[in-house]
Write a protein that holds these residues in place. Structure first.
Motif, short mmCIF file in Angstrom:
data_model
loop_
_atom_site.label_atom_id
_atom_site.label_comp_id
_atom_site.label_asym_id
_atom_site.label_seq_id
_atom_site.Cartn_x
_atom_site.Cartn_y
_atom_site.Cartn_z
N LYS A 116 33.88 25.29 -33.09
CA LYS A 116 34.77 25.97 -32.11
C LYS A 116 33.91 27.06 -31.59
O LYS A 116 33.24 27.71 -32.43
N GLU A 117 34.08 27.38 -30.16
CA GLU A 117 33.47 28.53 -29.60
C GLU A 117 34.66 29.23 -29.02
O GLU A 117 34.96 29.06 -27.66
N PRO A 118 34.85 30.34 -29.44
CA PRO A 118 35.82 31.45 -28.84
C PRO A 118 35.45 31.71 -27.64
O PRO A 118 34.25 32.30 -27.27
N LEU A 119 36.05 31.86 -26.63
CA LEU A 119 36.00 32.20 -25.28
C LEU A 119 36.72 33.84 -25.13
O LEU A 119 36.19 34.70 -24.40
N LEU A 120 37.97 33.51 -25.27
CA LEU A 120 39.04 34.56 -24.95
C LEU A 120 39.90 34.61 -26.46
O LEU A 120 40.30 33.76 -26.79
N GLN A 121 39.98 35.82 -26.97
CA GLN A 121 40.77 35.73 -28.29
C GLN A 121 42.03 36.92 -28.01
O GLN A 121 41.59 37.74 -27.15
N LEU A 122 42.90 36.65 -28.54
CA LEU A 122 44.06 37.68 -28.90
C LEU A 122 43.96 38.62 -30.01
O LEU A 122 42.84 38.29 -30.80
N PRO A 123 44.71 39.51 -30.23
CA PRO A 123 44.51 40.46 -31.41
C PRO A 123 44.29 39.49 -32.64
O PRO A 123 45.02 38.53 -32.90
N ALA A 124 43.70 40.40 -33.86
CA ALA A 124 43.63 39.58 -35.11
C ALA A 124 42.83 38.31 -35.14
O ALA A 124 42.99 37.49 -35.95
N GLY A 125 42.13 38.18 -33.97
CA GLY A 125 41.05 37.18 -33.79
C GLY A 125 41.90 35.79 -33.64
O GLY A 125 41.29 34.67 -33.89
N LYS A 126 43.06 35.74 -33.12
CA LYS A 126 43.73 34.42 -32.66
C LYS A 126 43.06 33.87 -31.57
O LYS A 126 42.75 34.50 -30.52
N THR A 127 43.08 32.63 -31.25
CA THR A 127 42.55 31.89 -30.26
C THR A 127 43.34 32.02 -28.97
O THR A 127 44.66 31.62 -29.07
N TYR A 128 42.83 32.38 -27.87
CA TYR A 128 43.56 32.34 -26.59
C TYR A 128 42.96 31.15 -25.58
O TYR A 128 43.78 30.21 -25.14
N LEU A 129 41.67 30.98 -25.52
CA LEU A 129 40.98 29.91 -25.21
C LEU A 129 39.59 29.71 -25.91
O LEU A 129 39.03 30.74 -26.15
N ALA A 130 39.18 28.65 -26.12
CA ALA A 130 38.10 28.12 -26.83
C ALA A 130 37.52 26.68 -26.18
O ALA A 130 38.20 25.98 -25.91
N ARG A 131 36.31 26.76 -26.71
CA ARG A 131 35.44 25.39 -26.43
C ARG A 131 35.20 24.69 -27.55
O ARG A 131 34.77 25.17 -28.54
N TYR A 132 35.55 23.31 -27.54
CA TYR A 132 35.51 22.45 -28.78
C TYR A 132 34.28 21.35 -28.39
O TYR A 132 34.92 20.48 -27.48
N PRO A 133 33.17 21.46 -29.05
CA PRO A 133 32.23 20.33 -28.64
C PRO A 133 32.60 19.16 -29.36
O PRO A 133 32.99 19.05 -30.66
N VAL A 134 33.25 18.04 -28.70
CA VAL A 134 33.56 16.77 -29.25
C VAL A 134 32.87 15.55 -28.86
O VAL A 134 32.52 15.24 -27.47
N SER A 135 32.00 14.90 -29.81
CA SER A 135 31.27 13.86 -29.57
C SER A 135 30.28 14.21 -28.42
O SER A 135 29.53 15.22 -28.75
N GLY A 136 30.19 13.49 -27.42
CA GLY A 136 28.95 13.80 -26.47
C GLY A 136 29.62 14.72 -25.53
O GLY A 136 29.04 15.30 -24.45
N GLY A 137 30.93 15.02 -25.34
CA GLY A 137 31.49 15.95 -24.28
C GLY A 137 32.16 17.13 -24.78
O GLY A 137 31.58 17.55 -25.99
N GLN A 138 33.18 17.58 -24.24
CA GLN A 138 33.68 18.90 -24.48
C GLN A 138 35.24 19.15 -24.10
O GLN A 138 35.64 18.53 -22.88
N VAL A 139 35.75 20.18 -24.75
CA VAL A 139 37.28 20.12 -24.68
C VAL A 139 37.62 21.82 -24.61
O VAL A 139 37.08 22.34 -25.41
N PHE A 140 37.97 21.99 -23.37
CA PHE A 140 38.66 23.49 -23.46
C PHE A 140 40.14 23.64 -23.82
O PHE A 140 40.76 23.00 -23.05
N LEU A 141 40.52 24.42 -24.83
CA LEU A 141 42.05 24.29 -25.30
C LEU A 141 42.41 25.66 -25.04
O LEU A 141 41.95 26.76 -25.80
N SER A 142 43.50 25.74 -24.34
CA SER A 142 44.03 27.05 -24.30
C SER A 142 45.26 27.10 -25.06
O SER A 142 45.86 26.13 -25.66
N ALA A 143 45.63 28.36 -25.52
CA ALA A 143 46.89 28.75 -26.49
C ALA A 143 48.21 28.74 -25.69
O ALA A 143 49.18 28.78 -26.39
N THR A 144 48.23 28.93 -24.47
CA THR A 144 49.42 28.74 -23.65
C THR A 144 49.09 28.19 -22.26
O THR A 144 47.93 27.76 -21.80
#
Length: 678
Positions: A470-498
């Motif tokens: 996981k590569e955090p891009l934006l974080q909420l207080p206490a280190g909670k993920t808001y937006l992170a990049r996940y390298p998956v296989s040969g590509g990538q997924v950007f997952l938002s918390a909202t």
């Protein structure tokens, strides 16, 4: 003791010459008449015994001088304990380095010409019935054939400088393949032994093979190389202004000043510059240009540097697309935000579909897929997205925090992402942004101290999983993920918390939303490598190409036309060119009459570094394995090879003894005078 050339021993008959001279050279006394016998008192009497001793010593010195001179020509040697069995015959493999570094010069001319002479000299030290292999960097099939001495010499004369580059272990392994049967095995490696040639890893050889490293030395030469290039912009648009970064390397011991630099695209000069490069260092410069048209661009970055010029040009290609395809899969209420974003720029071609009307087979046509507030993501969608991502695709997920958590968690698990732990409905604000992440490069002109970050009203908390990168891009207080990049296989997924609904937060209306999504879209563009390296990159990777039953792909260049082997893997088409490409330049990938891609090949830049390994360094790489090292600058090759193959040669000692006895003869004649008495 044995002799290399026993026929010269017949010349020992020449020792009869000083013996005959000695026997027939009787002293004749002359009769003198005296008028008065009183004069006889003044005549000195000669001591006949000392005269005889002098003559015998001179005779012995002459015989020994002739004997040792004849022995020197007969080449006596003492058998080595490792002497090969001559009845089994010899197979001799000679590797002749014909890489670009061998185009350097010394007092003998070019290193390649000297290497050819040395190879022929080696052959002369073997018998006419021995078999020889000539090996070069080209590793051609004909080099696996054994030759007689005359064929070998003819093959050596045909060797030319090649763009191929091999390492020492590859050469030794290739040589081992030619040895068969009970024949004695001799391997020779003739090279300048650049550091990149021997490498850093230990080198292994077969114990029964007698390996000789023959090092050639070049004059020290300055050399400047165009090392690499890269773009500052992830995408290329027609007519837009762009910047390219250039890296030059100076392999010499003197500073290079005001080196002219030129960029040409499609035969037109686009930019020029001047660069200073410190000794044994590299320098980076940026060139600006504009006015690109649509389609494939053939670019050449060049400098002027003498005398080594093979690395003065760098060929590369890139494609200017008219648009970029984006797919948005939407829930019931969120389509407007993504549509407003991508429809504002004509470069993006957005296809917006409902989650109930998805064409899974079309995923490969899009560089970016956005999941926008899905209510019921299906397992079929998850499997199709997993395949899409494994083929290098990019997915952005904005969840609906109102959906069933278990359904959404199962969907995330199927893609390889962490599941939802729980949903938080307490309003908060993003507390941290990773400005050093490449995604935010160029978004801000200056790094703000008190940046306004998005706020959120509802968001998911995802389960931490150390097995998922996981590569955090934006974080909420206490280190909670808001937006992170996940390298998956040969590509990538950007997952938002909202999601993008106003009830969930203000991300869709925040100033950060537009540059963030555009950067993700630009980064998702699938570009092929700018260039490939000859004899190193043997596979060309292209986006999936569909071929009919009777269709094939062709690779066409300047005087080059070949049908490569083709394989489709992970959504890509692979073209296997093996060692067919020998020349740097541009090559078109064609399907019938249409050009699907243009690729560039360059010479291996490892040949640019004119730093060489010495004897100690090379011997250390072989550890306890026995090898013979010959420095052509300091040693006689024929003598070294003969001593290795036959044992310790004594011809030098014989020659020295012959000169000693000749000198003894001169001393006896000139200074040994029999004592006289009155």
């Amino acid at each position: 003791m044995n002799f290399l050339y026993p026929g010269f021993l017949f010349a020992l008959l020449a020792v009869s010459i000083p013996i005959i001279i000695h026997l027939f050279n009787f002293r004749k006394f002359k009769r003198i008449y005296f008028s008065n016998v009183a004069f006889l008192k003044e005549v000195k009497e000669q001591n006949s015994s000392r005269e005889k001793l002098k003559n015998l010593l001179i005779l012995a010195a002459r015989i020994l001088a002739i004997t040792f001179l004849v022995l020197a020509f007969a080449r006596p040697f003492i058998n080595s304990t490792e002497k090969a069995n001559q009845t089994s015959g010899n197979i001799v493999s000679i590797y002749l380095d014909n890489s670009y570094s061998m185009d350097a010069v010394n007092k003998e001319g070019s290193l390649l010409d000297e290497a050819k002479r040395r190879a022929k000299e080696i052959v002369k030290n073997y018998q006419l019935n021995d078999k020889f292999q000539l090996l070069t960097n080209d590793f051609e099939g004909k080099h696996q054939r054994l030759l007689n001495p005359d064929e070998f010499v003819q093959a050596v004369d045909e060797v030319k400088i090649s763009a191929g580059s091999r390492n020492l272990q590859q050469v030794i392994n290739r040589q081992q393949g030619v040895f068969t049967g009970a024949a004695n095995r001799f391997s020779y490696v003739i090279s300048d032994f650049q550091k990149n040639f021997a490498g850093d890893a230990p080198i292994k050889k077969e114990q029964q093979t007698q390996l000789t490293l023959l090092k050639l030395s070049a004059n020290e030469l300055p050399n400047l190389s165009v090392d690499s290039v890269w773009f500052l912009s992830p995408v290329h648009q027609a007519g837009a202004s762009e910047k390219i970064v250039v890296r030059l390397r100076n392999f010499g011991n003197e500073d290079a000043k005001n080196v002219p630099l030129k960029l040409s695209i499609n035969g037109q000069q686009k930019a020029i510059g001047s660069v200073n490069v410190a000794a044994n260092a590299h320098a980076i410069d940026t060139l600006s240009y504009s006015g690109l048209s649509l389609g494939w661009q053939k670019a050449v970055l060049s400098i002027k540097d003498f005398p080594l010029t093979f690395d003065d040009e760098l060929y590369f290609t890139f494609n200017v697309n008219a648009s970029q395809e984006v797919l948005s899969i939407n829930g019931s209420k969120t389509a407007k935000y993504i549509e407003a974003l991508f429809n504002a720029d004509p470069y993006f071609k957005l296809t917006s579909v409902s989650e109930n009307n998805i064409n899974y087979t079309s995923f490969a046509n899009y560089s970016l897929i956005v999941l926008n507030g899905l209510n019921e993501p299906s397992t079929g969608l998850a499997q199709s997205l997993k395949t899409y991502v494994s083929n290098g695709g990019t997915v952005v997920i904005f969840p609906s925090t109102f959906t069933d958590q278990s359904v959404f968690s199962a969907f995330l698990n199927a893609i390889g992402l962490p599941p939802v732990n729980n949903v938080v409905t307490e309003a908060t604000k993003v507390s941290q942004i990773e400005l050093k992440h490449p995604l935010f490069k160029g978004v801000f002109e200056t790094l703000p101290k008190n940046i306004d970050l998005p706020s959120v009203n509802r968001y998911f908390i995802y389960t931490d999983n150390s097995k998922v990168a996981k590569e955090p891009l934006l974080q909420l207080p206490a280190g909670k993920t808001y937006l992170a990049r996940y390298p998956v296989s040969g590509g990538q997924v950007f997952l938002s918390a909202t999601g993008l609904l106003e009830e969930e937060g203000n991300l869709s209306k925040h100033p950060l939303f537009v540059p963030l999504m555009y950067k993700i879209a630009f980064e998702s563009a699938k570009d092929q490598p700018l260039s490939y390296t000859i004899a190193k990159d043997n596979v060309i990777t292209l986006p999936a190409i569909k071929l009919g039953a009777n269709q094939s792909l062709k690779l066409i260049g300047d005087g080059f036309d070949v049908i490569p082997d083709v394989s489709n893997q992970n959504g890509n088409t692979l073209l296997f060119v093996a060692d067919q490409i020998k020349k740097s330049g541009f090559y078109q990938v064609k399907k019938s009459d249409s050009t699907l891609a243009v690729v560039a090949f360059n010479d291996n830049r490892s040949e640019s570094n004119m730093v060489y390994d010495d004897q100690n360094t090379l011997e250390e790489k072989f550890g306890t394995q026995k090898i013979l090292f010959i420095d052509a600058k300091k040693q006689n090759i024929s003598s070294a090879i003969a001593e290795k193959n036959n044992g310790s040669e004594l011809w030098k000692l014989c020659l020295i003894l012959s000169l000693i006895f000749i000198a003894a003869e001169v001393i006896l004649i000139r200074f040994f005078k029999p004592q006289m008495h009155k």
